[in-house]
Design an enzyme around this catalytic site. Sequence first.
Site, PDB file in Angstrom:
ATOM      1  N   ARG A 160       0.820  -1.214   0.000  1.00 61.73           N
ATOM      2  CA  ARG A 160       0.000   0.000   0.000  1.00 61.73           C
ATOM      3  C   ARG A 160       0.857   1.269   0.000  1.00 61.73           C
ATOM      4  O   ARG A 160       0.440   2.299  -0.521  1.00 61.73           O
ATOM      5  CB  ARG A 160      -0.945  -0.001   1.200  1.00 61.73           C
ATOM      6  CG  ARG A 160      -2.165  -0.880   0.950  1.00 61.73           C
ATOM      7  CD  ARG A 160      -3.081  -0.914   2.148  1.00 61.73           C
ATOM      8  NE  ARG A 160      -4.409  -1.393   1.757  1.00 61.73           N
ATOM      9  CZ  ARG A 160      -5.327  -1.785   2.624  1.00 61.73           C
ATOM     10  NH1 ARG A 160      -5.072  -1.766   3.915  1.00 61.73           N
ATOM     11  NH2 ARG A 160      -6.511  -2.197   2.197  1.00 61.73           N
TER      12      ARG A 160
ATOM     13  N   GLY B 143      -6.416  -6.323   0.202  1.00 67.14           N
ATOM     14  CA  GLY B 143      -6.094  -6.738   1.563  1.00 67.14           C
ATOM     15  C   GLY B 143      -5.388  -8.071   1.694  1.00 67.14           C
ATOM     16  O   GLY B 143      -4.222  -8.221   1.323  1.00 67.14           O
TER      17      GLY B 143
ATOM     18  N   GLY C 269     -12.034  -4.416   1.094  1.00 64.01           N
ATOM     19  CA  GLY C 269     -13.425  -4.018   1.314  1.00 64.01           C
ATOM     20  C   GLY C 269     -13.917  -3.073   0.228  1.00 64.01           C
ATOM     21  O   GLY C 269     -15.034  -3.210  -0.275  1.00 64.01           O
TER      22      GLY C 269
ATOM     23  N   LYS D 291     -15.408 -16.005   5.767  1.00 63.71           N
ATOM     24  CA  LYS D 291     -16.808 -15.676   6.071  1.00 63.71           C
ATOM     25  C   LYS D 291     -17.675 -15.511   4.837  1.00 63.71           C
ATOM     26  O   LYS D 291     -17.494 -14.583   4.054  1.00 63.71           O
ATOM     27  CB  LYS D 291     -16.845 -14.369   6.874  1.00 63.71           C
ATOM     28  CG  LYS D 291     -16.226 -14.514   8.248  1.00 63.71           C
ATOM     29  CD  LYS D 291     -16.571 -13.303   9.094  1.00 63.71           C
ATOM     30  CE  LYS D 291     -15.610 -13.167  10.248  1.00 63.71           C
ATOM     31  NZ  LYS D 291     -15.054 -11.816  10.369  1.00 63.71           N
TER      32      LYS D 291
HETATM   33  C1  3PG Z   1      -8.593  -1.866   5.047  1.00 56.18           C
HETATM   34  O1  3PG Z   1      -7.505  -2.300   5.390  1.00 56.18           O
HETATM   35  O2  3PG Z   1      -9.566  -2.590   4.830  1.00 56.18           O
HETATM   36  C2  3PG Z   1      -8.733  -0.391   4.838  1.00 56.18           C
HETATM   37  O3  3PG Z   1      -7.560   0.285   5.170  1.00 56.18           O
HETATM   38  C3  3PG Z   1      -9.893   0.132   5.624  1.00 56.18           C
HETATM   39  O4  3PG Z   1      -9.707  -0.139   6.966  1.00 56.18           O
HETATM   40  P1  3PG Z   1     -10.970  -0.448   7.881  1.00 56.18           P
HETATM   41  O5  3PG Z   1     -11.554  -1.730   7.370  1.00 56.18           O
HETATM   42  O6  3PG Z   1     -10.454  -0.541   9.277  1.00 56.18           O
HETATM   43  O7  3PG Z   1     -11.924   0.698   7.690  1.00 56.18           O
END
Ligand code: 3PG
Length: 403
Positions: free
Chosen positions: A35, A358, A382, A200
Amino acid sequence: MKSVSELGDLRGKRVVIRCDFNVPLDGQTITDDGRIRAALPTLTELRDAGARVAVMAHLGRPKGEANPKYSLAPVAARLSELLGTEVKLAADVVGDSAKQTVDSLADGEIALLENVRYEPAEESKDEAERAELAAKYAAFGDVFVSDGFGVVHRKQASVYDVAKLLPSAAGTLVKKETDILATLTKDPARPFVVVLGGAKVADKLNVIDNLLKIADTLVIGGGMLFTFLKAQGFEIGNSIVDESNVETCKRYLDEAAAAGKQIILPVDVRVADGADFAAKTPQGDVEVVAADAIPAGKAGLDIGPESEKLFADAIRGAKTVFWNGPMGVFEIEEFSNGTKAVAQALTEVDGLSVVGGGDSAAAVRDLGFADEAFGHISTGGGASLEYLEGKELPGLTVLEEDK
Ligand code: 3PG
Ligand code: MG
């Protein structure tokens, strides 16, 4: 969405930029700096343009309190290394240290504010509270650049509200990520195969729902596969299952069949008594069993070798692939084969292969694959899933609004 070049001459201008530096840490050591590297094109562009750059970012979920465990110090150090110039870290987010740090910036210099989530208003549900904090962020810049793609699904002060207060543009990362996701949802070269994994099933239901309309084939692995096996009436032993969603999975299987879409599930799985996450070892012997014959008392922890072939063939035959979520407990060597096989197949796609965010991004690097082997590795888990669900992402919508 405006791009940075449309913000005009930035020499001597103050730019406040949101990045997503939520990187995995082992103590103070960053275990995947993807990132941070992904933010370099926009940061270098701003630096080369002579802007004075204040970076906003979060790390983890400190829940509105300053907590050294979530300090951006390791990020500031890594960013300094990658940029080849010192990036100062303010000791707070909008306090005296932040003000001083921003005021002391010379043209072409970059500084980092502390974790924006130290501020309780950052994630507040109260618009007025967020707006008040956003005004303090806005005071650090003449313009705002949004480049934290991984957080654009969050309606938070440094992502959403600040964009309402300053002339705003999307950085190159946000542009690139949204262009690729737009291609996937609007005009994918076919066959379009989507591979979903992760523990999940509940996290993936909306995306399955929407992708059943868009994709040709859905391949399902990871912990979520057992809810699908259960939906087919199979014995799943002690495998992870989401009882409340068995019916929904059954409906998806029926809908897909009716629509002539393929949902590919594993034909075999690797099972054991369990997994010792701390020791990173299986508990008991690892066996391969048919997906419809998981012994009582055993837990499925990875897809099996026949399934690896089946999944890899489906992936290699695609012109567009999107993959999110590991196929098994890949952190444990014995259960990493499925994830490796899927990653390998993605590198062999003659077309566009996208690794969604992620955990999957960290997994492919952890397993030794080079970023360049894939068409695109998204920085947003997400965020990319919500985009593929067809949801509006507040951090993008606000950039599209006229000011
Ligand atoms: C992530 O890693 O999913 C993003 O940086 C957002 O973080 P969060 O899910 O804690 O909002
Ligand atoms: Mg998250």
